[in-house]
Design an enzyme around this catalytic site. Structure first.
Site, PDB file in Angstrom:
ATOM      1  N   ASN A  32     -14.577  -6.110   3.525  1.00  0.00           N
ATOM      2  CA  ASN A  32     -12.892  -5.832   4.653  1.00  0.00           C
ATOM      3  C   ASN A  32     -13.011  -5.716   5.787  1.00  0.00           C
ATOM      4  OD1 ASN A  32     -10.805  -4.604   5.253  1.00  0.00           O
ATOM      5  ND2 ASN A  32     -11.363  -2.839   5.072  1.00  0.00           N
ATOM      6  N   GLY A  33     -11.853  -6.488   6.933  1.00  0.00           N
ATOM      7  CA  GLY A  33     -12.574  -6.789   8.025  1.00  0.00           C
ATOM      8  C   GLY A  33     -12.350  -8.003   8.724  1.00  0.00           C
TER       9      GLY A  33
ATOM     10  N   GLU B 293      11.600  -4.705   5.573  1.00  0.00           N
ATOM     11  CA  GLU B 293      10.311  -4.878   5.365  1.00  0.00           C
ATOM     12  C   GLU B 293      10.242  -4.476   3.374  1.00  0.00           C
ATOM     13  OE1 GLU B 293       6.922  -1.531   6.558  1.00  0.00           O
ATOM     14  OE2 GLU B 293       8.411  -0.035   6.415  1.00  0.00           O
TER      15      GLU B 293
ATOM     16  N   HIS C  52      25.567  -4.798  26.250  1.00  0.00           N
ATOM     17  CA  HIS C  52      24.610  -6.111  27.315  1.00  0.00           C
ATOM     18  C   HIS C  52      24.038  -7.012  26.356  1.00  0.00           C
ATOM     19  CE1 HIS C  52      25.492  -2.757  30.392  1.00  0.00           C
ATOM     20  NE2 HIS C  52      24.276  -1.611  29.482  1.00  0.00           N
TER      21      HIS C  52
ATOM     22  N   LYS D 244      -0.721  -1.558   3.232  1.00  0.00           N
ATOM     23  CA  LYS D 244      -0.529  -0.439   3.717  1.00  0.00           C
ATOM     24  C   LYS D 244      -1.593  -0.577   5.286  1.00  0.00           C
ATOM     25  CE  LYS D 244       0.359   3.590   3.307  1.00  0.00           C
ATOM     26  NZ  LYS D 244       1.982   4.226   3.229  1.00  0.00           N
TER      27      LYS D 244
HETATM   28  C1  F6R Z   1       5.874   0.710   8.109  1.00  0.00           C
HETATM   29  C2  F6R Z   1       4.708   1.639   8.202  1.00  0.00           C
HETATM   30  C3  F6R Z   1       4.123   0.555   9.037  1.00  0.00           C
HETATM   31  C4  F6R Z   1       2.481   1.787   9.332  1.00  0.00           C
HETATM   32  C5  F6R Z   1       1.949   1.116  10.926  1.00  0.00           C
HETATM   33  C6  F6R Z   1       0.846   1.933  11.031  1.00  0.00           C
HETATM   34  O1  F6R Z   1       6.625   0.924   6.536  1.00  0.00           O
HETATM   35  O2  F6R Z   1       4.386   1.736   7.163  1.00  0.00           O
HETATM   36  O3  F6R Z   1       4.720   0.356  10.031  1.00  0.00           O
HETATM   37  O4  F6R Z   1       3.833   2.985  10.715  1.00  0.00           O
HETATM   38  O5  F6R Z   1       1.008  -0.025  10.040  1.00  0.00           O
HETATM   39  O6  F6R Z   1      -0.042   2.293  10.411  1.00  0.00           O
HETATM   40  P1  F6R Z   1      -0.309   3.753  10.542  1.00  0.00           P
HETATM   41  O7  F6R Z   1       0.423   4.541  10.389  1.00  0.00           O
HETATM   42  O8  F6R Z   1      -1.182   3.974   9.853  1.00  0.00           O
HETATM   43  O9  F6R Z   1      -1.267   3.366  11.554  1.00  0.00           O
END
Ligand code: F6R
Length: 614
Positions: free
Chosen positions: A101-102, A491, A507, A609
């Site tokens: 991962n990365g 999304e 505007h 996520k």
């Molecule tokens: C939208 C969503 C993303 C996260 C963003 C930040 O529904 O979930 O826009 O808010 O990727 O993620 P975190 O809060 O985990 O840093």
């Protein structure tokens, strides 16, 4: 991004690893794969697409029985989501398998070095180089942990790497730099995961690895070193998440379940914040009172939904504390040479605690001597660990990719922070703070009231399946709500959806308005008459151009009827707290519209996520 699982024990590795991947699929679902070590050989199964494709293939042709294995669910960075690019990747001789991962930033240079020696690569990924390099080491005679150390010393970028060696059937070895990795400690078995969800149904005792650490997992133990083999300490913690909390509880989507959990999540995030003297106490605040009193600026950094929570926070913090607040996208922050010093408090908001842009931004802030406070939902994740102080939100695991309960609990934490700063700086009297706390404590009940009217919102949403473009308007604290409502729709429903500050409409953006276009309008409570009146003017402007307005307005607001083609009523709450309830119908609207369009609400296309790449 990407979910990683490792297992060594007595059970069938294929089942344990697939179970872990199922729980981590929210991290990426472009492809999935698994490797087990059986009879001195590696057996690999991998498939492009969702985990279901791999499960189907392994159902028809299982991997051989084995008690050690690794698995991966991918969010593609290098190379499209094909079978060949799916992890695990193996070295040229098929002796070592690796999941990652990365991003390995110097993979190209490392690859050209060994390609000169006739090494053939089977994928377009940055990961495969790690498999080749580790294999070259073990073939030369060193053991797998030493091979991992030597290779990690050569890699640039962010990585969690997990490797197995067919000739070393009792060990899984993993390394971590700037990407998440936790160890689950069992009896006669041990686990690895990108987060605890990977092993929560097997053990609740866990270890959080630090940066640049390597862990060697056997059935009976776990050893941690740095990248040079020097013994190192990982941080033990107990996982208190309820396993049921990670299931759907009868809802069609995790997201819908999480929307309905918001009253509880908000209540949990408020528990234990007031001492017997009525004063706010934030146990996780490790900042001295003088440091708070000396603050002359707060900079909030975050991404996506968390950024919109930060925009709401600005209104509350500035109003209650008179301290200037800037809100900045984490991905932009460190590239603009921000002016920060020890009197600046940088607040990083992140549900996952692993967002790479936010993590890099706080690192930058700390090098400039700023204090960093994290608002985070994930215990033991990188962002709180690298901050001076933390306010944990208590949303519980958020599995739906689109953030919902994560957002409202971030708002709660922002209000708590604002009140705490007001209390410490003395910019609000104690009784005022107590009154606002009481209002906050009544919010779970107000959210319940909004949820009780979910069916009305669903009906409206279904009426809009044919629309390709939707606008959202708000003012003041309702403006970030409009932006967040639009983001949810983009999304999940893949529609053109845009949020605007209602006053800005004239505007330019008003040119977008067409006959019949739905415009969702977050109307401020009437207590702030100037704001309310100005919002009505904005609504009137879009109606005059044929828009179909869906107004979210507080109950008893008799002025709104002539402006609203459809009305969603909200309970009466103070203007600064209105985002906590106004966002709920917008979440329901997006969830239902996407469902009606036949989309996968929990795993929208192209998303993941936890965004652990910059
Ligand atoms: C939208 C969503 C993303 C996260 C963003 C930040 O529904 O979930 O826009 O808010 O990727 O993620 P975190 O809060 O985990 O840093």
């Amino acid at each position: 991004m990407c979910g990683i699982v490792g297992y060594v024990g007595e059970r069938q590795a294929q089942d344990v690893v697939l179970g872990g991947l199922r729980r981590l699929e929210y991290r990426g679902y472009d492809s999935a794969g698994i490797t087990v070590v059986a009879d001195g050989e590696l057996s690999v199964g991998k498939r492009a697409g969702k985990l279901g494709n791999l499960e189907k293939a392994l159902g028809e042709e299982p991997l051989p029985p084995a008690t050690l294995g690794i698995g991966h669910t991918r969010w593609a960075t290098h190379g499209p989501p094909t079978d060949a690019n799916a992890h695990p990747h193996t070295g040229g001789a098929g002796r070592v398998a690796v999941v990652h991962n990365g991003i390995i930033e110097n993979f190209d240079e490392l690859r050209s070095r060994i390609e000169a020696d006739d090494h053939v690569f089977k994928s377009e990924t940055d990961t495969e180089i790690a498999a080749h390099l580790i294999e070259l080491q073990v073939v030369s005679g060193v053991d797998l942990p030493t091979a991992m150390q030597r290779v990690c010393q050569q890699l640039d970028g962010a990585f969690t790497l997990v490797a197995v060696d067919a000739a070393d059937p009792d060990r899984v070895v993993a390394a971590r730099r700037n990407s998440p990795l936790v160890v689950g400690l069992g009896e006669g078995e041990n686990f690895l995961g990108s987060d605890v969800a990977a092993f929560i149904d097997h053990t609740r005792e866990a270890l959080e690895l630090g940066q640049d650490q390597i862990v060697v997992l056997t059935r009976d133990g776990v050893e941690v070193t740095d990248f040079f083999g020097v013994p190192a300490e990982a941080t033990p913690f107990h996982v208190d998440w309820d396993l049921n909390a990670a299931e759907k509880d009868g809802h069609d989507w995790f997201m819908r379940k999480e929307i309905f959990e918001q009253p509880r999540a908000v209540a949990d995030s408020l528990i234990g914040r007031r001492g017997v003297d009525g004063l706010l106490q934030l146990d996780e605040m490790r900042l001295a009172d003088e440091e708070i009193r000396d603050l002359d600026k707060i900079i909030i950094i975050a991404c996506g939904t968390s950024f919109y929570a930060g925009m709401v926070a600005k209104y509350a913090i500035e109003h209650w504390t008179r301290t200037p607040v800037e809100v900045e996208l984490a991905s932009e922050f460190r590239y603009r040479d921000p002016i920060i010093d020890q009197t600046t408090l940088v607040v990083a908001i992140s549900q996952s605690g692993e967002t790479a842009d936010t993590l890099q931004a706080i690192r930058h802030a700390r090098t400039q001597r700023a204090k960093v406070l994290a608002i985070c939902n994930t215990n033991g994740s990188s962002i709180p660990r690298e901050s001076d102080a933390v306010i944990y939100t208590h949303a519980g695991p958020e599995i739906g990719v689109a953030s919902t309960k994560g957002f409202v609990t971030q708002l709660v934490a922002c209000y708590l922070l604002a009140l705490y700063v007001a209390q410490t700086k003395g910019t609000r009297f104690g009784d005022e703070i107590g009154q606002i706390m009481q209002q906050l404590e009544s919010m779970p009940g107000r959210i319940e009231e909004v949820l009780a009217r979910a069916d009305d919102v669903y009906r409206l949403a279904r009426e809009h399946v044919a629309n390709r473009s939707v606008l959202f308007l708000g003012r003041h604290a309702g403006y970030p709500v409009a932006l967040e409502g639009a983001l949810k729709l983009k999304e999940l429903a893949y529609l053109h959806a845009e949020g605007f500050a209602a006053g800005e409409l004239k505007h330019g953006p008003i040119a977008l308005v067409e006959d019949g276009m739905p415009v969702l309008c977050v109307v401020p409570p009437r207590g702030r008459d100037h704001l309310h009146g100005k919002m009505l003017s904005g609504i009137q402007e879009v109606r005059a151009r044929g828009a179909r307005t869906i107004c979210l307005a507080e109950e008893g607001d008799t002025t709104i009827a002539p402006y609203a083609d459809e009305l969603i009523t909200l309970p009466r709450v103070p203007v600064l707290l209105q985002p906590l309830i106004a966002i709920v119908p917008l979440q329901l609207f997006a969830c239902e519209l996407a469902t009606a369009l036949g989309h996968d609400v929990d795993q929208p296309r192209n998303l993941a996520k936890s965004v652990t790449v910059e």
